[in-house]
Scaffold this motif. Structure first.
Motif, PDB file in Angstrom:
ATOM      1  N   ASN A   1     -11.742   8.314  -0.951  1.00  0.00           N
ATOM      2  CA  ASN A   1     -12.464   8.657  -2.222  1.00  0.00           C
ATOM      3  C   ASN A   1     -13.578   7.743  -2.586  1.00  0.00           C
ATOM      4  O   ASN A   1     -13.575   6.730  -2.456  1.00  0.00           O
ATOM      5  CB  ASN A   1     -11.518   8.606  -3.288  1.00  0.00           C
TER       6      ASN A   1
ATOM      7  N   LEU B   1       0.937  -1.252   0.103  1.00  0.00           N
ATOM      8  CA  LEU B   1      -0.046   0.208   0.109  1.00  0.00           C
ATOM      9  C   LEU B   1       0.924   1.027   0.183  1.00  0.00           C
ATOM     10  O   LEU B   1       1.898   1.339   0.643  1.00  0.00           O
ATOM     11  CB  LEU B   1      -0.899   0.149   1.253  1.00  0.00           C
TER      12      LEU B   1
ATOM     13  N   ALA C   1      -7.306   4.035  -6.984  1.00  0.00           N
ATOM     14  CA  ALA C   1      -8.715   3.192  -7.360  1.00  0.00           C
ATOM     15  C   ALA C   1      -8.404   1.879  -7.347  1.00  0.00           C
ATOM     16  O   ALA C   1      -7.422   1.229  -8.102  1.00  0.00           O
ATOM     17  CB  ALA C   1      -9.139   3.847  -8.913  1.00  0.00           C
ATOM     18  N   GLY C   2      -9.176   1.088  -6.453  1.00  0.00           N
ATOM     19  CA  GLY C   2      -8.997  -0.242  -6.375  1.00  0.00           C
ATOM     20  C   GLY C   2      -7.640  -0.650  -6.027  1.00  0.00           C
ATOM     21  O   GLY C   2      -7.338  -1.998  -6.194  1.00  0.00           O
TER      22      GLY C   2
ATOM     23  N   ARG D   1      -4.722   6.002   5.767  1.00  0.00           N
ATOM     24  CA  ARG D   1      -5.248   4.672   5.131  1.00  0.00           C
ATOM     25  C   ARG D   1      -6.887   5.259   4.651  1.00  0.00           C
ATOM     26  O   ARG D   1      -7.518   5.883   5.510  1.00  0.00           O
ATOM     27  CB  ARG D   1      -5.260   3.632   5.980  1.00  0.00           C
ATOM     28  N   SER D   2      -7.319   4.664   3.691  1.00  0.00           N
ATOM     29  CA  SER D   2      -8.789   4.853   3.399  1.00  0.00           C
ATOM     30  C   SER D   2      -9.683   4.196   4.510  1.00  0.00           C
ATOM     31  O   SER D   2      -9.508   2.963   4.205  1.00  0.00           O
ATOM     32  CB  SER D   2      -8.994   4.789   2.021  1.00  0.00           C
TER      33      SER D   2
ATOM     34  N   LYS E   1     -20.671   4.214   2.864  1.00  0.00           N
ATOM     35  CA  LYS E   1     -19.806   5.471   3.231  1.00  0.00           C
ATOM     36  C   LYS E   1     -20.432   6.759   2.798  1.00  0.00           C
ATOM     37  O   LYS E   1     -19.937   7.646   3.288  1.00  0.00           O
ATOM     38  CB  LYS E   1     -18.340   5.149   2.668  1.00  0.00           C
TER      39      LYS E   1
ATOM     40  N   VAL F   1      -6.854  11.393 -11.480  1.00  0.00           N
ATOM     41  CA  VAL F   1      -7.066  11.962 -10.291  1.00  0.00           C
ATOM     42  C   VAL F   1      -6.013  11.374  -9.194  1.00  0.00           C
ATOM     43  O   VAL F   1      -5.253  11.945  -8.551  1.00  0.00           O
ATOM     44  CB  VAL F   1      -8.425  11.416  -9.872  1.00  0.00           C
ATOM     45  N   ASP F   2      -5.571  10.066  -9.442  1.00  0.00           N
ATOM     46  CA  ASP F   2      -4.363   9.418  -8.737  1.00  0.00           C
ATOM     47  C   ASP F   2      -3.279  10.331  -8.819  1.00  0.00           C
ATOM     48  O   ASP F   2      -2.582  10.475  -7.851  1.00  0.00           O
ATOM     49  CB  ASP F   2      -3.842   8.227  -9.469  1.00  0.00           C
TER      50      ASP F   2
ATOM     51  N   ALA G   1     -16.488   6.389  -7.561  1.00  0.00           N
ATOM     52  CA  ALA G   1     -17.479   5.412  -8.356  1.00  0.00           C
ATOM     53  C   ALA G   1     -18.628   5.959  -8.354  1.00  0.00           C
ATOM     54  O   ALA G   1     -19.729   5.260  -8.293  1.00  0.00           O
ATOM     55  CB  ALA G   1     -17.311   4.058  -8.008  1.00  0.00           C
TER      56      ALA G   1
ATOM     57  N   TYR H   1      -7.642  13.912   2.650  1.00  0.00           N
ATOM     58  CA  TYR H   1      -7.218  12.831   3.149  1.00  0.00           C
ATOM     59  C   TYR H   1      -5.949  13.309   4.135  1.00  0.00           C
ATOM     60  O   TYR H   1      -6.054  12.896   5.323  1.00  0.00           O
ATOM     61  CB  TYR H   1      -6.383  12.147   2.170  1.00  0.00           C
TER      62      TYR H   1
HETATM   63  C1  LIG Z   1      -9.492   7.471  -8.139  1.00  0.00           C
HETATM   64  C2  LIG Z   1      -9.767   6.940  -6.783  1.00  0.00           C
HETATM   65  C3  LIG Z   1     -11.145   6.400  -6.742  1.00  0.00           C
HETATM   66  C4  LIG Z   1     -11.659   5.729  -5.687  1.00  0.00           C
HETATM   67  N1  LIG Z   1     -12.904   5.181  -5.735  1.00  0.00           N
HETATM   68  C5  LIG Z   1     -13.256   4.610  -4.441  1.00  0.00           C
HETATM   69  C6  LIG Z   1     -14.824   4.069  -4.431  1.00  0.00           C
HETATM   70  O1  LIG Z   1     -15.544   4.413  -5.324  1.00  0.00           O
HETATM   71  N2  LIG Z   1     -15.122   3.489  -3.248  1.00  0.00           N
HETATM   72  C7  LIG Z   1     -14.050   2.951  -2.519  1.00  0.00           C
HETATM   73  O2  LIG Z   1     -14.619   2.422  -1.472  1.00  0.00           O
HETATM   74  N3  LIG Z   1     -12.792   3.374  -2.378  1.00  0.00           N
HETATM   75  C8  LIG Z   1     -12.315   4.269  -3.561  1.00  0.00           C
HETATM   76  N4  LIG Z   1     -11.148   4.586  -3.541  1.00  0.00           N
HETATM   77  C9  LIG Z   1     -10.186   4.383  -2.555  1.00  0.00           C
HETATM   78  C10 LIG Z   1      -9.383   3.112  -2.692  1.00  0.00           C
HETATM   79  O3  LIG Z   1      -9.929   2.188  -2.916  1.00  0.00           O
HETATM   80  C11 LIG Z   1      -8.147   3.321  -1.814  1.00  0.00           C
HETATM   81  O4  LIG Z   1      -7.261   4.156  -1.904  1.00  0.00           O
HETATM   82  C12 LIG Z   1      -7.105   1.870  -2.183  1.00  0.00           C
HETATM   83  O5  LIG Z   1      -8.054   0.653  -1.728  1.00  0.00           O
HETATM   84  C13 LIG Z   1      -6.078   2.136  -1.292  1.00  0.00           C
HETATM   85  O6  LIG Z   1      -5.949   2.061   0.010  1.00  0.00           O
HETATM   86  P1  LIG Z   1      -5.389   3.170   0.958  1.00  0.00           P
HETATM   87  O7  LIG Z   1      -6.133   4.639   0.163  1.00  0.00           O
HETATM   88  O8  LIG Z   1      -5.966   2.848   2.239  1.00  0.00           O
HETATM   89  O9  LIG Z   1      -4.005   3.193   0.736  1.00  0.00           O
HETATM   90  C14 LIG Z   1     -10.662   5.428  -4.640  1.00  0.00           C
HETATM   91  C15 LIG Z   1      -9.325   6.121  -4.859  1.00  0.00           C
HETATM   92  C16 LIG Z   1      -8.951   6.376  -5.975  1.00  0.00           C
HETATM   93  C17 LIG Z   1      -7.433   7.209  -5.904  1.00  0.00           C
END
Ligand SMILES: Cc1cc2nc3c(=O)[nH]c(=O)nc-3n(C[C@H](O)[C@H](O)[C@H](O)COP(=O)(O)O)c2cc1C
Length: 517
Positions: free
Chosen positions: A485, A127, A133-134, A355-356, A432, A217-218, A488, A473
């Motif tokens: 984020n 990580l 994304a994903g 972390r998200s 969320k 976006v990333d 989606a 963040y």
């Molecule tokens: C452009 C982008 C879109 C994302 N969209 C979603 C989403 O729609 N739903 C969600 O639960 N997480 C979303 N995320 C969060 C990612 O899933 C998360 O950043 C990834 O799993 C890595 O985990 P971390 O942020 O804890 O490092 C998104 C992240 C980015 C950068």
């Protein structure tokens, strides 16, 4: 903070899109806006081709390249995200001083290095400092080193697995760099450039066309980490938006289709400020947008990148017709406190710990925390991206839709209804979207930016939205809260909910903010 609740239809009624010129504001009339439509989410998800299989590991191997071990990363000075963001100044130029080797290593790490290893999955998941994304990590970092202490001039790939640099090519000559980056004077040459590329197929297989937006976006999330970390390290950072795509991709050994550069950051130490520099700066920021029209083959995400390229051949930029979008009018205004709350974590700690959260607690956050969020974002707002917020649970602030007015540091109420259910629906029912205290919705002036600067502006709007997302963040993390984020979302219903026409003004990114569960 008095609030009246008024009907949504009043907002819609007050939302006017005035058109001038050819009156071409039709769904299919405007090829420059095509990219935004083609990367939208519909009822059944993204449009375009999905590949059958995942694209593979998010790393690249250069087995024959000379490898350079970077210094172990040290802690950043104890400076918070709000202070770092206020301290950031765009350098007018760079001095002859070299960039420190340890600084370069730290910057790469804090931009998008590995901050956590998860061994409970196979292969283990690495990580990163920036969200992706994903967790598919489409972005890669490259360094063009001109004058970095202890490092030969050259082009290097940053291998996040080993925190090393792989020397992949000789650096272009200074003359070639001046051409690639459109550097008008020798003072603008930086000792190092960090290029953020995207390997589009890492997203295309899962997100189809939508993957192009996510890649941009990333890129913004990573760039903002880099910018803030450089401020704390007292290294100056300058974004170079008007780079010539083909020559830069070639210099880095990228094909420009499967993988292409999406952003560049010049890094170094500052030269003397001068009025002459300041004048050049404003010209440079406007950028010179020259793109290519039509006739492009291949996967959609590659075509989008191709059609937003800059060339130095004088091709006229494709622009949508001039139009004016009028944002929804305010029903009420709310002043925000000007002082930031005391923060729990410094910028460096926030980046490393970030972390998200998988879930949010549906609990109230304070008005002071909300104000601190905006103080931490404020200086990056105004470049074609404005944050709107949907308030679910903020102490002393009624639920509803607000727009943040950065100049006056105020919130304008646009719709006083409880939008939790309607909003969650636009986010494909993701829980969320309902439970976080606030949704920070990045609204891009997509049509106006492209009318001004051509198609290339599309990239910049999305990258800037990502930069703001990263501020959300880091502000959350610094206050002991969480951010995630939710990109989606379904475009049409979300734009409609916000009273936006979806083209001149459109939601380009979305980050939830609140108490972690
Ligand atoms: C452009 C982008 C879109 C994302 N969209 C979603 C989403 O729609 N739903 C969600 O639960 N997480 C979303 N995320 C969060 C990612 O899933 C998360 O950043 C990834 O799993 C890595 O985990 P971390 O942020 O804890 O490092 C998104 C992240 C980015 C950068």
């Amino acid at each position: 903070m008095k609030t009246t609740r008024r009907g949504f239809f009043r907002v819609l009624a007050g939302t006017t899109v005035l058109l001038t010129g050819a009156g071409c504001f039709g769904r299919d009339a405007d090829p420059a806006l095509h990219i935004h439509r083609a990367t939208g989410n519909r009822t059944f998800g993204p449009v375009g081709d999905h590949a059958r299989r995942p694209f593979g590991e998010p790393f690249k191997d250069y087995p024959d390249a000379e490898s350079v071990k970077l210094d172990p990363v040290t802690e950043l000075a104890d400076i918070g995200v709000a202070s770092a963001s206020i301290a950031y100044r765009l350098p007018p130029g760079f001095s002859q001083a070299s960039l420190g080797f340890a600084d370069l290593g730290a910057l790469l790490f804090y931009a998008n290095g590995v901050t956590e290893r998860r061994d409970d999955v196979s292969p283990p998941k690495l990580l990163r400092a920036a969200p992706s994304a994903g967790a598919l990590y489409a972005s890669e970092l490259y360094v063009i080193a001109r004058n970095v202490a202890e490092l030969d001039r050259g082009v290097y790939y940053y291998d996040v697995r080993s925190h090393t640099l792989a020397r992949v090519a000789d650096a272009p000559s200074d003359g070639a760099l001046a051409d690639i980056f459109d550097l008008a004077s020798p003072e603008l040459h930086a000792p190092a450039y960090v290029a953020v590329s995207s390997v589009f197929d890492r997203y295309q297989w899962k997100y189809a066309n939508r993957g192009y937006r996510y890649a941009l976006v990333d890129t913004g999330h990573i760039g903002e980490n880099l910018r803030l970390a450089s401020t704390v390290l007292q290294v100056r950072e300058r974004p170079l938006r008007a780079f010539a795509d083909d020559s830069l991709n070639r210099a880095l050994g990228l094909d420009g289709a499967r993988e292409a550069v999406c952003a560049v950051h010049a890094l170094g130490h500052s030269a003397e400020d001068s009025p002459e520099f300041a004048q050049r700066e404003s010209l440079h920021e406007k950028g010179e947008a020259r793109g290519l029209l039509g006739g492009l083959k291949g996967r959609a995400t590659r075509r989008f990148q191709e059609s937003t390229k800059l060339h130095r051949d004088g091709v006229a930029p494709p622009r949508p017709p001039q139009s004016i979008a009028v944002a929804p009018p305010a029903l009420e205004e709310h002043k925000l406190p000007r002082a930031a709350q005391a923060l729990h974590a410094s910028l460096g700690v926030a980046i490393k710990q970030r972390r998200s959260p998988l879930e949010f607690q549906p609990t109230v956050i304070s008005y002071a925390q909300l104000a601190t969020l905006f103080i931490s974002m404020r200086d990056r707002i105004g470049h074609d991206v404005t944050p709107y917020i949907i308030v679910h649970e903020v102490e002393g602030l009624a639920r509803g839709l607000y727009r943040y007015e950065a100049l006056r540091h105020r919130l304008s109420l646009l719709d006083g209804r409880d939008l939790r259910d309607a909003f969650a629906l636009t986010c494909i029912g993701q829980e969320k979207a309902r439970t976080a205290a606030v949704a920070v919705v990045m609204v891009g002036a997509v049509g106006a930016a492209m009318a001004r600067d051509g198609r290339r502006a599309y990239r910049d709007v999305l990258v800037r939205a990502g930069e703001l997302g990263q501020r959300v963040y880091l502000a959350a993390e610094s206050m002991g809260l969480g951010a995630r984020n939710l990109a989606a979302f379904r475009d049409d219903p979300l734009n409609e909910l916000l009273g936006l026409d979806g083209e001149q003004l459109a939601v380009v990114h979305l980050t939830m903010f609140g108490q972690r569960a």
